[in-house]
Design a protein around this motif. Structure first.
Motif, mmCIF file in Angstrom:
data_model
loop_
_atom_site.group_PDB
_atom_site.id
_atom_site.type_symbol
_atom_site.label_atom_id
_atom_site.label_comp_id
_atom_site.label_asym_id
_atom_site.label_seq_id
_atom_site.Cartn_x
_atom_site.Cartn_y
_atom_site.Cartn_z
ATOM 1 N N SER A 524 3.833 1.563 4.031
ATOM 2 C CA SER A 524 4.897 2.485 4.427
ATOM 3 C C SER A 524 4.561 3.856 3.858
ATOM 4 O O SER A 524 3.735 3.976 2.957
ATOM 5 N N PHE A 525 5.206 4.884 4.364
ATOM 6 C CA PHE A 525 4.914 6.236 3.914
ATOM 7 C C PHE A 525 5.528 6.502 2.546
ATOM 8 O O PHE A 525 6.688 6.178 2.294
ATOM 9 N N SER A 526 4.737 7.085 1.676
ATOM 10 C CA SER A 526 5.253 7.564 0.396
ATOM 11 C C SER A 526 5.583 9.047 0.524
ATOM 12 O O SER A 526 4.948 9.774 1.280
ATOM 13 N N LYS A 527 6.574 9.480 -0.239
ATOM 14 C CA LYS A 527 6.921 10.898 -0.237
ATOM 15 C C LYS A 527 5.957 11.717 -1.087
ATOM 16 O O LYS A 527 5.929 12.944 -1.005
ATOM 17 N N ILE A 533 -2.860 9.845 -0.606
ATOM 18 C CA ILE A 533 -4.291 10.080 -0.763
ATOM 19 C C ILE A 533 -4.930 8.900 -1.475
ATOM 20 O O ILE A 533 -6.011 8.433 -1.106
ATOM 21 N N GLN A 534 -4.261 8.388 -2.490
ATOM 22 C CA GLN A 534 -4.782 7.233 -3.237
ATOM 23 C C GLN A 534 -4.918 6.021 -2.322
ATOM 24 O O GLN A 534 -5.922 5.308 -2.351
ATOM 25 N N THR A 535 -3.906 5.786 -1.490
ATOM 26 C CA THR A 535 -3.954 4.659 -0.554
ATOM 27 C C THR A 535 -5.104 4.829 0.426
ATOM 28 O O THR A 535 -5.867 3.889 0.686
ATOM 29 N N LEU A 536 -5.259 6.024 0.975
ATOM 30 C CA LEU A 536 -6.326 6.280 1.941
ATOM 31 C C LEU A 536 -7.703 6.171 1.300
ATOM 32 O O LEU A 536 -8.660 5.728 1.938
ATOM 33 N N PHE A 544 0.383 1.758 9.089
ATOM 34 C CA PHE A 544 1.748 2.035 8.640
ATOM 35 C C PHE A 544 2.713 1.319 9.585
ATOM 36 O O PHE A 544 2.699 1.548 10.803
ATOM 37 N N ASP A 545 3.548 0.468 9.001
ATOM 38 C CA ASP A 545 4.358 -0.453 9.797
ATOM 39 C C ASP A 545 5.814 -0.004 9.874
ATOM 40 O O ASP A 545 6.369 0.557 8.924
ATOM 41 N N ASN A 546 6.435 -0.276 11.048
ATOM 42 C CA ASN A 546 7.867 -0.013 11.274
ATOM 43 C C ASN A 546 8.239 1.437 10.963
ATOM 44 O O ASN A 546 9.153 1.712 10.175
ATOM 45 N N ILE A 547 7.534 2.349 11.579
ATOM 46 C CA ILE A 547 7.784 3.779 11.382
ATOM 47 C C ILE A 547 8.612 4.297 12.554
ATOM 48 O O ILE A 547 8.229 4.134 13.720
ATOM 49 N N SER A 548 9.752 4.890 12.247
ATOM 50 C CA SER A 548 10.610 5.415 13.319
ATOM 51 C C SER A 548 10.227 6.834 13.711
ATOM 52 O O SER A 548 10.363 7.234 14.871
ATOM 53 N N SER A 549 9.751 7.601 12.754
ATOM 54 C CA SER A 549 9.327 8.976 13.053
ATOM 55 C C SER A 549 8.360 9.438 11.971
ATOM 56 O O SER A 549 8.313 8.865 10.877
ATOM 57 N N ASP A 556 0.208 16.044 9.681
ATOM 58 C CA ASP A 556 -0.951 16.862 9.312
ATOM 59 C C ASP A 556 -1.917 16.083 8.424
ATOM 60 O O ASP A 556 -3.138 16.148 8.589
ATOM 61 N N LEU A 557 -1.363 15.356 7.460
ATOM 62 C CA LEU A 557 -2.198 14.619 6.518
ATOM 63 C C LEU A 557 -3.017 13.541 7.239
ATOM 64 O O LEU A 557 -4.220 13.388 6.996
ATOM 65 N N LEU A 558 -2.384 12.795 8.157
ATOM 66 C CA LEU A 558 -3.089 11.727 8.861
ATOM 67 C C LEU A 558 -4.128 12.277 9.826
ATOM 68 O O LEU A 558 -5.201 11.690 10.003
ATOM 69 N N CYS A 559 -3.841 13.409 10.444
ATOM 70 C CA CYS A 559 -4.823 14.037 11.335
ATOM 71 C C CYS A 559 -6.084 14.409 10.559
ATOM 72 O O CYS A 559 -7.211 14.238 11.039
#
Length: 837
Positions: A524-527, A533-536, A544-549, A556-559
């Motif tokens: 899931s996304f961390s704030k 960055i550590q996860t990546l 990333f699972d069950n993301i609504s938005s 930007d970070l994922l791109c």
């Protein structure tokens, strides 16, 4: 400069009653061995002889702690040594907000020197119970921008000396008592209260209290991120470092080599570093200490470190550093070869194991840290150390770019080598290729070496576990899965969408385990930026699972992560070093609807649609899991079979132009087309499906952007182009949106100003371009005013989708509308259908 006559060493020796010794205060060197007097009184005759010989002419120091004579005899002199403004502020905060040092000085002895009245102070109390020694605050401030209070506490003879009035400080100003010459006497309860107040400062600004029982261990001192600031007993820490380096390395290194390492430690671990004179004094003391205590060192401390190092080095195949200058060794362990970071816990355990096997006794952690630090230091100055790029899970080498490698992450460190000639499992690989994060990766199954037909059947069976909406989705997913095993290319962001009950989460788990098995399947996304960055950094595939938005920040970070941009973070809050990351990751998003309309994100995406599982087709998760585990070896085997064919295809078609037009994810599209052909699909089948996928994403962006939709309708009324100011276009588009979606005009989706409009247009520029509209913002006309240009390149009609009358306009900010061709005024519902005669 005249020394104040009101205070002299007699004040400290007779009036206060502590031991006073002669010193050269400007360079802070005692003229006698003060430790001789830390636990016994200086005889009066000795003291008077010092006076007669003018020994106190260059300065005076006192030994805090037990008071030996006078009215305070039997009690203790405690000193709070404060070395910065934050320390003064924190100390005063414990005595009431209105207090100043001058007010404190009305009741006890406070000492300063004139050039640093707001930064430095010695505050003395006579206490019945000695305070705990504190050598500075080791922990971080609560804010990165907050200064750490520099406070030390000395209350016993062993705690050290204080340079005091009437001595001259190294900057030329004398220490001066600014108020009372009578110290406040604190009973046992009050002494405990003072210590409690000081402890509060330490707890507020650091995670631990650095007292005599909690001083940094030798292991802590040699950690790469250990830092100590001025006023926090840097001298003692450097002295301990020097003593340790000399003691442990004198048999294998020259004195000059050890001194050079000590200089580097001084520069890296102390802020600011001790100057040359201070460094030389500490070096001299360290050598004297080792010399004096050489006869008392127990034989158990004289372990044969040179032999130990040589024993470990014999097992090395190679020592090298990665692309970020982290040192590694390839080393034989049992019957296989591992690639291990030199600063890792695993390497430390190897050192401990080697030592135990030789000496039949354990090696303490301090010694291990010293050995590792020594090895790393030797490598820094070794120009022969090579550099290798290390990858996570998949890799290739510059020397053989047409060969792929896959890390099985098993205990034997087996890897798979894939080339146009076939694939094989390599044992005891000696070439540095992969890095591992042991706590994150899980062991992969051994791929099936059965016939290609059996592997293919297993792969087809595996695809049936996914509840895909169409056969086209199956083709796209198959190509995407194989592409994840190709190193060094950017992979499309997998966007899985569909109604609830489509087993999208289960699909993500299976895909993750086929490519990059890990202790965690989905995320899931961390704030926190650094957490992501550590996860990546630690995972090759991140779903990333069950993301609504997705926020703009996360988008930007994922791109950046899929295209291979670099990231950095501070190595430690106490220094300005950086930890640098540079990686390309495989990323997926699972949501019911499209999770973002950001054009740059969708341009990098591949949308796979899942349908809801019918009630009579549902299966237990454990049954699916059992079937999946049985299929995994065949799926991996088939993927490697396909990759062999792909590499062979590229060799045989070197000059073939695979794609006529290159999309944004050009490498992914080209490799995807080749993979598709090698999977047996018709030529350009994948390219067609991928292009349609991109267009579908583009349509979704247009439909979700009122600005983009309004521009398309607005330009449908024109033959070629429109030029005008942002304000003018804002009004024109407002008339459009009033007629097609009037409820949006006052919502947050519609830009309220012309500057917001320009930003919205920039976000959808690539999507408008795909629809035949070039939008240019930021240019200026001949008078310097900002203009926007809209140019139609191809025919695109929206008249069937929306009824729009360009002669209808809103009146100001009211809900009334007027017509340019007649005097009629009415609401939008009437005017939208109005036809002038």
């Amino acid at each position: 400069m005249t020394v104040p006559k009101t205070i002299d060493p007699d004040f400290w020796f007779y009036t206060i009653g502590v031991n006073a010794i002669p010193a050269t205060s400007m360079i802070k060197i005692p003229k006698v061995e003060w430790k001789e007097w830390q636990d016994k009184p200086i005889p009066k005759e000795v003291y008077e002889d010092w006076k007669k010989s003018s020994a106190f002419k260059a300065g005076c120091a006192i030994i805090t702690g037990l008071i030996w004579r006078g009215e305070f005899k039997g009690k203790y002199l405690a000193c709070i040594d404060i070395d910065n403004a934050k320390g003064i502020e924190a100390f005063l905060s414990k005595f009431g907000k209105t207090n100043t040092l001058e007010k404190i000085a009305e009741n006890t002895i406070v000492e300063q020197h004139l050039d640093a009245k707001d930064k430095k102070a010695h505050v003395y109390f006579v206490v019945e119970k000695p305070l705990s020694k504190k050598s500075g605050i080791d922990g971080p401030p609560n804010s990165l921008d907050q200064e750490i209070p520099a406070i030390e506490v000395k209350s016993e003879g062993k705690h050290g000396i204080m340079y005091c009035s009437p001595s001259v400080h190294k900057n030329g100003h004398p220490y001066q008592i600014i108020g009372s010459r009578t110290p406040t006497v604190l009973n046992e309860e009050q002494s405990e209260g003072l210590e409690y107040s000081i402890n509060q400062i330490y707890e507020e600004f650091g995670p631990t209290i650095s007292d005599s029982n909690k001083s940094p261990t030798i292991q802590d001192l040699f950690k790469h991120d250990y830092v100590k600031f001025e006023g926090n007993n840097r001298h003692l820490d450097l002295l301990r470092m020097m003593e340790s380096l000399i003691q442990r390395n004198k048999a294998i290194m020259s004195e000059e080599e050890i001194k050079e390492i000590s200089k580097r430690m001084n520069q890296e671990h102390f802020k600011p570093p001790l100057d040359e004179k201070e460094f030389e004094r500490q070096w001299k003391d360290a050598k004297n200490f080792i010399s004096r205590n050489a006869e008392n060192v127990e034989t158990t401390d004289k372990s044969n470190i040179p032999d130990l190092l040589e024993s470990i080095k014999k097992r090395w195949l190679q020592v090298f550093k990665d692309q970020f200058n982290r040192y590694y060794v390839t080393i034989c362990i049992n019957d296989h070869i591992e690639c291990i970071p030199l600063d890792s816990d695993r390497f430390r355990k190897i050192v401990q194991k080697e030592y135990y096997e030789k000496e039949k006794k354990p090696l303490n952690k301090d010694r291990v840290s010293e050995i590792v630090s020594l090895l790393e230091t030797q490598m820094i100055f070794d120009e022969k150390v090579e550099k290798f790029d290390l990858s996570l899970r998949v890799a290739s080498r510059k020397a053989e770019p047409s060969v792929f490698y896959y890390d099985l992450t098993n205990l034997d460190w087996d890897i798979v080598k894939i080339s146009s000639g076939g694939w094989e499992i390599i044992k005891s690989n000696k070439i540095p290729l992969f890095k591992r994060y042991e706590t994150n990766c899980s062991q992969q199954v051994i791929p099936s070496s059965s016939s290609k037909q059996d592997n293919e059947k297993g792969f087809i069976h595996f695809l049936r576990l996914f509840n895909l909406q169409s056969n086209d989705d199956k083709i796209l997913l198959s190509v995407y899965l194989v592409s994840l095993f190709i190193p060094n290319i950017s992979k499309a962001i997998l966007v899985v969408k569909g109604d609830g009950g489509g087993a999208k989460t289960t699909a993500f788990k299976m895909l993750k385990r086929i490519v990059d098995p890990s202790s965690v399947d989905n995320f899931s996304f961390s704030k926190q930026y650094n957490d992501i960055i550590q996860t990546l950094e630690h995972q090759y595939v991140v779903f990333f699972d069950n993301i609504s938005s997705i926020s703009n920040y996360h988008s930007d970070l994922l791109c950046k992560a899929v295209t291979g941009a670099g990231f950095s973070k501070r190595a430690l809050y106490t220094d300005d070093g950086d930890i640098v990351y540079n990686f390309k990751r495989c990323i997926g998003i699972n949501g019911i609807n499209l999770v973002t309309t950001r054009a740059d994100f969708l341009d990098r995406s591949l949308i796979i649609k899942f349908k809801r599982i019918e009630e009579n087709a549902r299966r237990k998760e454990q049954d699916i899991e059992r079937e999946f585990e049985w299929l995994k070896p065949f799926v991996l085997g088939h993927i490697f079979d396909v990759l062999v064919t792909v590499l062979r295809y590229r060799e045989e078609h070197r000059d073939e132009k695979i794609l006529e037009k290159l999309p944004r994810m050009a490498d992914f599209a080209e490799w995807g087309e080749i993979i598709s052909r090698c999977l047996g699909y018709p030529e350009n089948k994948f390219t067609k499906l991928y292009s349609e996928n991109i267009l579908e994403q583009n349509d979704e962006v247009i439909e979700s952007s009122p600005v983009a939709e309004a521009i398309l309708i607005f330009m449908d009324e024109r033959n070629s182009e429109w030029n005008g100011s942002p304000t003018q276009l804002h009004k024109e588009l407002g008339d459009v949106i009033d007629q097609i979606k009037p409820e949006l005009r006052r919502s947050n989706l519609w830009p309220k100003t012309s500057s917001e409009l320009s930003k919205k247009i920039n976000e959808v520029t690539p999507n408008l371009k795909a629809k035949g509209i070039d939008a240019i913002t930021g240019e200026r006309d001949t008078k310097g005013g900002r203009i926007i240009k809209l140019m139609k390149k191809t025919e695109y009609s929206v008249s069937e989708k929306r009824d729009f009358n360009s002669h209808i306009h809103r009146i100001g900010y009211t809900d009334r509308f007027e017509c340019d061709k007649c005097p009629l005024i009415d609401d939008i519902h009437h005017m939208r259908n109005h036809i002038c005669v």
